[in-house]
Write a protein that holds these residues in place. Structure first.
Motif, PDB file in Angstrom:
ATOM      1  N   PRO A  22     -50.186  14.047  29.896  1.00 31.13           N
ATOM      2  CA  PRO A  22     -51.553  13.613  30.198  1.00 31.13           C
ATOM      3  C   PRO A  22     -52.609  14.643  29.799  1.00 31.13           C
ATOM      4  O   PRO A  22     -53.696  14.283  29.355  1.00 31.13           O
ATOM      5  N   ARG A  23     -52.291  15.916  29.897  1.00 32.00           N
ATOM      6  CA  ARG A  23     -53.253  16.944  29.463  1.00 32.00           C
ATOM      7  C   ARG A  23     -53.488  16.857  27.957  1.00 32.00           C
ATOM      8  O   ARG A  23     -54.601  17.063  27.478  1.00 32.00           O
ATOM      9  N   ARG A  24     -52.426  16.561  27.197  1.00 29.75           N
ATOM     10  CA  ARG A  24     -52.583  16.396  25.748  1.00 29.75           C
ATOM     11  C   ARG A  24     -53.439  15.171  25.431  1.00 29.75           C
ATOM     12  O   ARG A  24     -54.299  15.207  24.549  1.00 29.75           O
ATOM     13  N   LEU A  25     -53.217  14.055  26.170  1.00 30.37           N
ATOM     14  CA  LEU A  25     -54.036  12.863  25.978  1.00 30.37           C
ATOM     15  C   LEU A  25     -55.507  13.172  26.219  1.00 30.37           C
ATOM     16  O   LEU A  25     -56.384  12.704  25.485  1.00 30.37           O
ATOM     17  N   ILE A  26     -55.782  13.968  27.234  1.00 24.92           N
ATOM     18  CA  ILE A  26     -57.155  14.362  27.553  1.00 24.92           C
ATOM     19  C   ILE A  26     -57.714  15.254  26.444  1.00 24.92           C
ATOM     20  O   ILE A  26     -58.820  15.029  25.953  1.00 24.92           O
ATOM     21  N   ALA A  27     -56.956  16.263  26.024  1.00 22.75           N
ATOM     22  CA  ALA A  27     -57.426  17.200  24.995  1.00 22.75           C
ATOM     23  C   ALA A  27     -57.719  16.488  23.684  1.00 22.75           C
ATOM     24  O   ALA A  27     -58.681  16.820  22.979  1.00 22.75           O
ATOM     25  N   GLU A  28     -56.912  15.487  23.354  1.00 27.37           N
ATOM     26  CA  GLU A  28     -57.088  14.737  22.106  1.00 27.37           C
ATOM     27  C   GLU A  28     -58.043  13.559  22.274  1.00 27.37           C
ATOM     28  O   GLU A  28     -58.249  12.801  21.334  1.00 27.37           O
ATOM     29  N   LYS A  29     -58.596  13.419  23.478  1.00 25.96           N
ATOM     30  CA  LYS A  29     -59.521  12.315  23.809  1.00 25.96           C
ATOM     31  C   LYS A  29     -58.916  10.950  23.472  1.00 25.96           C
ATOM     32  O   LYS A  29     -59.575  10.071  22.940  1.00 25.96           O
TER      33      LYS A  29
END
Length: 68
Positions: A22-29
């Motif tokens: 989920p942090r990657r999903l957030i970072a990649e918008k």
């Protein structure tokens, strides 16, 4: 609104990789989220939309093995 840990649990990735997905999903918008100061919250509907968008359905094959 879910915190990152709750989002990872709902996505089914918490046991394997913790909160990295989920942090990657957030970072990649790639997912909707809300920032409250340093806190990040993800709407439950955003998780459901992400799952729906990324669901792959099987292809029906005829007897010859070709896609119907």
């Amino acid at each position: 609104m879910l915190d990152v840990t709750e989002a990872a649990i709902m996505l089914g990735t918490f046991k394997e990789s913790g909160v990295r997905y989920p942090r990657r999903l957030i970072a990649e918008k790639r997912i909707r989220y809300v920032k409250y100061g340093s806190k990040v919250r993800i709407p439950k509907s955003a998780i459901q939309e992400h799952i729906k968008r990324n669901t792959v359905f099987p292809v029906d094959l005829d007897c010859s093995g070709r896609a119907a």
